[in-house]
Motif scaffolding. Sequence first.
Motif, PDB file in Angstrom:
ATOM      1  N   ARG A 130     114.255  -1.493  19.386  1.00 46.76           N
ATOM      2  CA  ARG A 130     113.303  -2.363  20.067  1.00 46.76           C
ATOM      3  C   ARG A 130     113.314  -3.753  19.428  1.00 46.76           C
ATOM      4  NH1 ARG A 130     108.478   0.195  19.181  1.00 46.76           N
ATOM      5  NH2 ARG A 130     109.042   1.749  20.731  1.00 46.76           N
ATOM      6  N   ALA A 131     113.376  -3.803  18.102  1.00 52.42           N
ATOM      7  CA  ALA A 131     113.424  -5.089  17.408  1.00 52.42           C
ATOM      8  C   ALA A 131     114.721  -5.831  17.713  1.00 52.42           C
ATOM      9  CB  ALA A 131     113.285  -4.872  15.897  1.00 52.42           C
ATOM     10  N   ALA A 132     115.828  -5.091  17.788  1.00 52.59           N
ATOM     11  CA  ALA A 132     117.115  -5.713  18.121  1.00 52.59           C
ATOM     12  C   ALA A 132     117.090  -6.273  19.541  1.00 52.59           C
ATOM     13  CB  ALA A 132     118.240  -4.698  17.964  1.00 52.59           C
ATOM     14  N   ASN A 133     116.471  -5.532  20.462  1.00 54.01           N
ATOM     15  CA  ASN A 133     116.344  -6.021  21.842  1.00 54.01           C
ATOM     16  C   ASN A 133     115.548  -7.322  21.869  1.00 54.01           C
ATOM     17  OD1 ASN A 133     117.706  -3.815  22.853  1.00 54.01           O
ATOM     18  ND2 ASN A 133     115.864  -2.682  23.401  1.00 54.01           N
ATOM     19  N   ALA A 134     114.442  -7.336  21.133  1.00 49.23           N
ATOM     20  CA  ALA A 134     113.595  -8.532  21.102  1.00 49.23           C
ATOM     21  C   ALA A 134     114.339  -9.717  20.503  1.00 49.23           C
ATOM     22  CB  ALA A 134     112.325  -8.237  20.310  1.00 49.23           C
ATOM     23  N   LYS A 135     115.113  -9.461  19.452  1.00 46.68           N
ATOM     24  CA  LYS A 135     115.873 -10.536  18.817  1.00 46.68           C
ATOM     25  C   LYS A 135     116.934 -11.091  19.765  1.00 46.68           C
ATOM     26  CE  LYS A 135     118.580  -9.364  15.402  1.00 46.68           C
ATOM     27  NZ  LYS A 135     118.979  -8.956  14.035  1.00 46.68           N
ATOM     28  N   PHE A 136     117.637 -10.187  20.464  1.00 46.25           N
ATOM     29  CA  PHE A 136     118.651 -10.631  21.415  1.00 46.25           C
ATOM     30  C   PHE A 136     118.008 -11.471  22.526  1.00 46.25           C
ATOM     31  CE2 PHE A 136     120.894 -10.163  25.443  1.00 46.25           C
ATOM     32  CZ  PHE A 136     122.166 -10.588  25.096  1.00 46.25           C
ATOM     33  N   GLU A 137     116.883 -10.985  23.055  1.00 44.81           N
ATOM     34  CA  GLU A 137     116.218 -11.714  24.139  1.00 44.81           C
ATOM     35  C   GLU A 137     115.759 -13.088  23.667  1.00 44.81           C
ATOM     36  OE1 GLU A 137     112.658 -11.148  27.463  1.00 44.81           O
ATOM     37  OE2 GLU A 137     112.881  -9.687  25.842  1.00 44.81           O
ATOM     38  N   ARG A 138     115.213 -13.147  22.467  1.00 45.18           N
ATOM     39  CA  ARG A 138     114.727 -14.412  21.925  1.00 45.18           C
ATOM     40  C   ARG A 138     115.867 -15.419  21.784  1.00 45.18           C
ATOM     41  NH1 ARG A 138     112.565 -12.219  18.016  1.00 45.18           N
ATOM     42  NH2 ARG A 138     114.117 -12.558  16.372  1.00 45.18           N
ATOM     43  N   ARG A 139     116.995 -14.964  21.250  1.00 43.69           N
ATOM     44  CA  ARG A 139     118.135 -15.866  21.052  1.00 43.69           C
ATOM     45  C   ARG A 139     118.787 -16.246  22.373  1.00 43.69           C
ATOM     46  NH1 ARG A 139     120.905 -12.884  15.753  1.00 43.69           N
ATOM     47  NH2 ARG A 139     119.344 -13.603  14.234  1.00 43.69           N
ATOM     48  N   PHE A 140     118.872 -15.304  23.300  1.00 46.61           N
ATOM     49  CA  PHE A 140     119.492 -15.598  24.595  1.00 46.61           C
ATOM     50  C   PHE A 140     118.664 -16.627  25.354  1.00 46.61           C
ATOM     51  CE2 PHE A 140     120.700 -14.978  29.004  1.00 46.61           C
ATOM     52  CZ  PHE A 140     122.076 -14.802  28.925  1.00 46.61           C
ATOM     53  N   ARG A 141     117.343 -16.468  25.323  1.00 49.01           N
ATOM     54  CA  ARG A 141     116.479 -17.442  25.990  1.00 49.01           C
ATOM     55  C   ARG A 141     116.604 -18.822  25.336  1.00 49.01           C
ATOM     56  NH1 ARG A 141     112.535 -15.573  29.484  1.00 49.01           N
ATOM     57  NH2 ARG A 141     112.384 -13.297  29.679  1.00 49.01           N
ATOM     58  N   ALA A 142     116.795 -18.834  24.023  1.00 48.06           N
ATOM     59  CA  ALA A 142     116.997 -20.109  23.330  1.00 48.06           C
ATOM     60  C   ALA A 142     118.299 -20.763  23.785  1.00 48.06           C
ATOM     61  CB  ALA A 142     117.009 -19.891  21.818  1.00 48.06           C
ATOM     62  N   MET A 143     119.345 -19.983  23.964  1.00 47.91           N
ATOM     63  CA  MET A 143     120.616 -20.500  24.485  1.00 47.91           C
ATOM     64  C   MET A 143     120.422 -21.130  25.857  1.00 47.91           C
ATOM     65  SD  MET A 143     123.005 -17.206  23.578  1.00 47.91           S
ATOM     66  CE  MET A 143     124.319 -17.705  24.689  1.00 47.91           C
ATOM     67  N   GLU A 144     119.710 -20.408  26.733  1.00 44.95           N
ATOM     68  CA  GLU A 144     119.465 -20.921  28.084  1.00 44.95           C
ATOM     69  C   GLU A 144     118.689 -22.232  28.038  1.00 44.95           C
ATOM     70  OE1 GLU A 144     119.167 -17.063  30.966  1.00 44.95           O
ATOM     71  OE2 GLU A 144     117.509 -17.361  29.547  1.00 44.95           O
ATOM     72  N   ALA A 145     117.715 -22.306  27.141  1.00 42.22           N
ATOM     73  CA  ALA A 145     116.901 -23.516  27.039  1.00 42.22           C
ATOM     74  C   ALA A 145     117.731 -24.697  26.562  1.00 42.22           C
ATOM     75  CB  ALA A 145     115.726 -23.273  26.090  1.00 42.22           C
ATOM     76  N   MET A 146     118.643 -24.451  25.611  1.00 45.07           N
ATOM     77  CA  MET A 146     119.480 -25.527  25.100  1.00 45.07           C
ATOM     78  C   MET A 146     120.468 -26.021  26.138  1.00 45.07           C
ATOM     79  SD  MET A 146     120.268 -24.527  21.096  1.00 45.07           S
ATOM     80  CE  MET A 146     120.574 -22.769  21.324  1.00 45.07           C
ATOM     81  N   ALA A 147     120.977 -25.124  26.979  1.00 42.23           N
ATOM     82  CA  ALA A 147     121.994 -25.487  27.973  1.00 42.23           C
ATOM     83  C   ALA A 147     121.391 -26.013  29.262  1.00 42.23           C
ATOM     84  CB  ALA A 147     122.881 -24.282  28.268  1.00 42.23           C
ATOM     85  N   GLY A 148     120.141 -25.662  29.535  1.00 42.09           N
ATOM     86  CA  GLY A 148     119.530 -26.071  30.790  1.00 42.09           C
ATOM     87  C   GLY A 148     120.129 -25.317  31.968  1.00 42.09           C
ATOM     88  N   ASP A 149     120.137 -25.980  33.128  1.00 40.70           N
ATOM     89  CA  ASP A 149     120.593 -25.302  34.348  1.00 40.70           C
ATOM     90  C   ASP A 149     122.083 -24.989  34.345  1.00 40.70           C
ATOM     91  OD1 ASP A 149     118.024 -25.461  35.305  1.00 40.70           O
ATOM     92  OD2 ASP A 149     118.374 -27.305  36.463  1.00 40.70           O
ATOM     93  N   GLY A 150     122.825 -25.581  33.443  1.00 40.01           N
ATOM     94  CA  GLY A 150     124.273 -25.377  33.453  1.00 40.01           C
ATOM     95  C   GLY A 150     124.752 -24.216  32.603  1.00 40.01           C
ATOM     96  N   PHE A 151     123.846 -23.391  32.102  1.00 41.04           N
ATOM     97  CA  PHE A 151     124.254 -22.326  31.183  1.00 41.04           C
ATOM     98  C   PHE A 151     125.299 -21.396  31.785  1.00 41.04           C
ATOM     99  CE2 PHE A 151     123.725 -17.968  29.585  1.00 41.04           C
ATOM    100  CZ  PHE A 151     124.064 -18.162  28.260  1.00 41.04           C
ATOM    101  N   ALA A 152     125.058 -20.911  33.005  1.00 39.98           N
ATOM    102  CA  ALA A 152     125.958 -19.927  33.611  1.00 39.98           C
ATOM    103  C   ALA A 152     127.365 -20.467  33.776  1.00 39.98           C
ATOM    104  CB  ALA A 152     125.404 -19.470  34.962  1.00 39.98           C
TER     105      ALA A 152
END
Length: 269
Positions: free
Chosen positions: A224-246
Amino acid sequence: MTDAVRPHAPARSMADNASVAPLVAIMARLRDPVDGCPWDVAQNFRTIAPYTIEEAYEVADACERDDMAALKDELGDLLLQVVFHSRMAEEAGTFALGDVVDSICAKMIRRHPHVFGDGSGGPGSWERIKAEERKAKEPDPSALAGVALSLPALLRAEKLQKRAARVGFDWPDEEGPRQKIEEELAEVVEATDAAHVEEEIGDLLFAVVNWARHKRVDPEVALRAANAKFERRFRAMEAMAGDGFAALDLDAKEALWVRAKRGGKPPKG
């Protein structure tokens, strides 16, 4: 012993428990075959069980987030599940909510003789008494009897391993399960078809749970902690890239991942 803790009290109406009387009355109305809600009337124990499991997980989620407002709401939803099951049982003439309360009160007193009895036994009495109760009512003589099939696979693996360990079937230390992980990983690599790969990955996961148990780590909590860590970091990646992440290539996404691990800071140099 009061009525509230009698182990064999006669069936009582759900409405007898005044503290939940409004909820009991609502459920009775919802289940009324004439004036009730068609969806609620149509349910049975099997169809409601998945909702019960879901609500229990939502309680755990609120606890994990330390969200007391959400916990209050989710505990209410979970209580509704208890009342729902009890109402259906009462309609079938098997038991009612009062019997559920009587049963758990008697169990808690019975399993805590060091608190409610003569003071003997200590906290360790719980598992011994539980095992004795299981042996008395379980026709299956196996040490693995009674580990529910409906448990999440990760939790069930841990429980099966603990049961086996109680009768001496266990590694003497953590080195055994660690080596077993390496063995199972090699077997995954060597597997030749999809069914074989699935089987060996199952064995690998089982071995990881075993190693976690020897490390005194709850694998469910760890994952559960690993899932939360992955989600937190992935959302941070999306925020840094903006709409062009994909649209970014994998190298660019990997660079963002490294930044996310560093708390959003760009690499030095």
